[in-house]
Design a protein around this motif. Structure first.
Motif, PDB file in Angstrom:
ATOM      1  N   THR A  10      -5.082  16.833   5.545  1.00  0.00           N
ATOM      2  CA  THR A  10      -4.349  16.120   4.509  1.00  0.00           C
ATOM      3  C   THR A  10      -5.287  15.203   3.752  1.00  0.00           C
ATOM      4  OG1 THR A  10      -2.422  14.705   4.046  1.00  0.00           O
ATOM      5  CG2 THR A  10      -3.672  14.213   6.048  1.00  0.00           C
ATOM      6  N   ARG A  11      -5.120  15.158   2.443  1.00  0.00           N
ATOM      7  CA  ARG A  11      -5.820  14.179   1.614  1.00  0.00           C
ATOM      8  C   ARG A  11      -4.850  13.035   1.363  1.00  0.00           C
ATOM      9  NH1 ARG A  11      -7.660  18.277  -3.083  1.00  0.00           N
ATOM     10  NH2 ARG A  11      -5.412  18.617  -2.935  1.00  0.00           N
ATOM     11  N   ILE A  12      -5.365  11.805   1.352  1.00  0.00           N
ATOM     12  CA  ILE A  12      -4.508  10.634   1.192  1.00  0.00           C
ATOM     13  C   ILE A  12      -5.074   9.727   0.109  1.00  0.00           C
ATOM     14  CG2 ILE A  12      -3.417   8.664   2.309  1.00  0.00           C
ATOM     15  CD1 ILE A  12      -3.930  10.028   5.006  1.00  0.00           C
ATOM     16  N   GLY A  13      -4.301   9.540  -0.950  1.00  0.00           N
ATOM     17  CA  GLY A  13      -4.630   8.561  -1.971  1.00  0.00           C
ATOM     18  C   GLY A  13      -3.822   7.298  -1.724  1.00  0.00           C
ATOM     19  N   ILE A  14      -4.495   6.167  -1.596  1.00  0.00           N
ATOM     20  CA  ILE A  14      -3.823   4.902  -1.314  1.00  0.00           C
ATOM     21  C   ILE A  14      -3.879   4.017  -2.553  1.00  0.00           C
ATOM     22  CG2 ILE A  14      -3.735   2.864   0.169  1.00  0.00           C
ATOM     23  CD1 ILE A  14      -5.257   4.471   2.278  1.00  0.00           C
ATOM     24  N   GLY A  15      -2.721   3.569  -2.994  1.00  0.00           N
ATOM     25  CA  GLY A  15      -2.636   2.639  -4.111  1.00  0.00           C
ATOM     26  C   GLY A  15      -2.191   1.278  -3.620  1.00  0.00           C
ATOM     27  N   VAL A  16      -2.916   0.247  -4.012  1.00  0.00           N
ATOM     28  CA  VAL A  16      -2.598  -1.118  -3.586  1.00  0.00           C
ATOM     29  C   VAL A  16      -2.185  -1.927  -4.803  1.00  0.00           C
ATOM     30  CG1 VAL A  16      -3.462  -3.206  -2.472  1.00  0.00           C
ATOM     31  CG2 VAL A  16      -4.213  -0.968  -1.669  1.00  0.00           C
ATOM     32  N   GLY A  17      -0.977  -2.448  -4.781  1.00  0.00           N
ATOM     33  CA  GLY A  17      -0.496  -3.219  -5.921  1.00  0.00           C
ATOM     34  C   GLY A  17       0.970  -3.569  -5.784  1.00  0.00           C
ATOM     35  N   ALA A  22       0.868  -1.177   0.000  1.00  0.00           N
ATOM     36  CA  ALA A  22       0.000   0.000   0.000  1.00  0.00           C
ATOM     37  C   ALA A  22       0.903   1.224   0.000  1.00  0.00           C
ATOM     38  CB  ALA A  22      -0.909   0.009   1.221  1.00  0.00           C
ATOM     39  N   VAL A  23       0.744   2.074  -0.995  1.00  0.00           N
ATOM     40  CA  VAL A  23       1.474   3.331  -1.074  1.00  0.00           C
ATOM     41  C   VAL A  23       0.506   4.461  -0.749  1.00  0.00           C
ATOM     42  CG1 VAL A  23       2.656   4.951  -2.607  1.00  0.00           C
ATOM     43  CG2 VAL A  23       3.193   2.508  -2.716  1.00  0.00           C
ATOM     44  N   PHE A  24       0.880   5.286   0.196  1.00  0.00           N
ATOM     45  CA  PHE A  24       0.093   6.470   0.543  1.00  0.00           C
ATOM     46  C   PHE A  24       0.747   7.682  -0.111  1.00  0.00           C
ATOM     47  CE2 PHE A  24      -2.114   5.323   4.800  1.00  0.00           C
ATOM     48  CZ  PHE A  24      -2.218   3.986   4.438  1.00  0.00           C
ATOM     49  N   THR A  25      -0.015   8.386  -0.925  1.00  0.00           N
ATOM     50  CA  THR A  25       0.442   9.661  -1.470  1.00  0.00           C
ATOM     51  C   THR A  25      -0.493  10.734  -0.952  1.00  0.00           C
ATOM     52  OG1 THR A  25       1.353   8.656  -3.482  1.00  0.00           O
ATOM     53  CG2 THR A  25       0.838  11.004  -3.568  1.00  0.00           C
ATOM     54  N   MET A  51       9.098   3.103  -7.997  1.00  0.00           N
ATOM     55  CA  MET A  51       8.213   2.870  -9.139  1.00  0.00           C
ATOM     56  C   MET A  51       7.353   1.637  -8.909  1.00  0.00           C
ATOM     57  SD  MET A  51      10.776   3.567 -12.391  1.00  0.00           S
ATOM     58  CE  MET A  51      11.969   2.363 -11.791  1.00  0.00           C
ATOM     59  N   GLY A  52       6.247   1.598  -9.622  1.00  0.00           N
ATOM     60  CA  GLY A  52       5.388   0.437  -9.586  1.00  0.00           C
ATOM     61  C   GLY A  52       3.923   0.804  -9.626  1.00  0.00           C
ATOM     62  N   GLU A  53       3.079  -0.208  -9.809  1.00  0.00           N
ATOM     63  CA  GLU A  53       1.641   0.007  -9.943  1.00  0.00           C
ATOM     64  C   GLU A  53       1.058   0.715  -8.727  1.00  0.00           C
ATOM     65  OE1 GLU A  53      -2.573  -2.401  -9.758  1.00  0.00           O
ATOM     66  OE2 GLU A  53      -0.681  -3.481  -9.520  1.00  0.00           O
ATOM     67  N   ALA A  54       1.508   0.354  -7.528  1.00  0.00           N
ATOM     68  CA  ALA A  54       0.948   0.953  -6.321  1.00  0.00           C
ATOM     69  C   ALA A  54       1.189   2.460  -6.283  1.00  0.00           C
ATOM     70  CB  ALA A  54       1.547   0.286  -5.080  1.00  0.00           C
TER      71      ALA A  54
END
Length: 213
Positions: A83-90, A6-9, A104-107
């Motif tokens: 804060t706004r948080i977009g989470i990418g799972v991958g 899980a990447v949090f941006t 780098m990566g899908e997440a």
């Protein structure tokens, strides 16, 4: 099996007009991630970018615990910026060198796209990615709605519960905040946080798998 992350941006809102609040909020987020790293026994690799942006990475099954800790810590500090948080799972192809600036990566792509999708909405938390079940994204929408209603006192009670496990009882947590046990329990219970117990357990035990290509 491919490791799913899980990447949090995240980014801070209103940062252009309040430099002192920007720095205070970034310090708070960084310190919270350091604490989570000790509790999870891993490096979240907190990375600041573009002044008011930040990123972390962690195993996908810990995404809800990290979200709750970050949101409660931020909302417990009255002068902190939202804060706004977009989470990418991958999957992730490169974890970065010194930090996440060249990771780098899908997440990472999914996290950035999710954060962009939050712009212009009332939402502060979102999730996407090929390894993210739709039901999980829906659950986070409910968590987001709940967290936006937390007062600073409720958030403080939750943050102590999540980030300071050395205080193992409500009496000890209350003492750490300088309030009575009854006051602590009133703040904690009125936040709705106890209702998340089953969801927190389910996500921590969830097996995340990449979609077959």
């Amino acid at each position: 099996m491919t490791q799913i992350y899980a990447v949090f941006t995240g980014d801070l809102t209103g940062s252009r007009h309040n430099a002192s609040a920007l720095e205070a909020t970034m310090r708070l987020l960084s310190q919270t991630c350091d604490t989570l790293g000790r509790l999870f026994e891993l490096d979240l690799r907190f990375t600041r970018y573009r002044g008011d942006g930040w990123q972390i990475i962690l195993p996908a099954h810990l995404l809800l615990e990290a979200s709750l800790a970050l949101l409660s810590a931020q909302r417990a500090l009255p002068q902190a910026l939202d804060t706004r948080i977009g989470i990418g799972v991958g999957s992730v192809t490169h974890l970065g060198s010194e930090n996440l600036s060249d990771a780098m990566g899908e997440a990472f792509l999914a996290a950035g796209d999710t954060l962009d999708a939050l712009t212009g909405t009332s939402r502060t938390l979102g999730l996407s990615g090929s390894a993210a079940p739709q039901t999980l994204a829906g659950s986070l929408d409910i968590v987001d709605w709940m967290a936006q209603g937390w007062t600073s006192h409720q958030s403080e009670a939750i943050a102590v519960f999540l980030l300071q496990p050395e205080f193992a009882t409500n009496k000890a947590r209350a003492a750490a905040l300088g309030i009575s046990r009854q006051a602590y329990e009133a703040r904690f219970n009125s936040s709705g946080f106890p209702a998340l117990k089953a969801l927190r357990k389910a996500i921590k035990e969830m097996r995340f798998e990449a979609d077959p290509e």
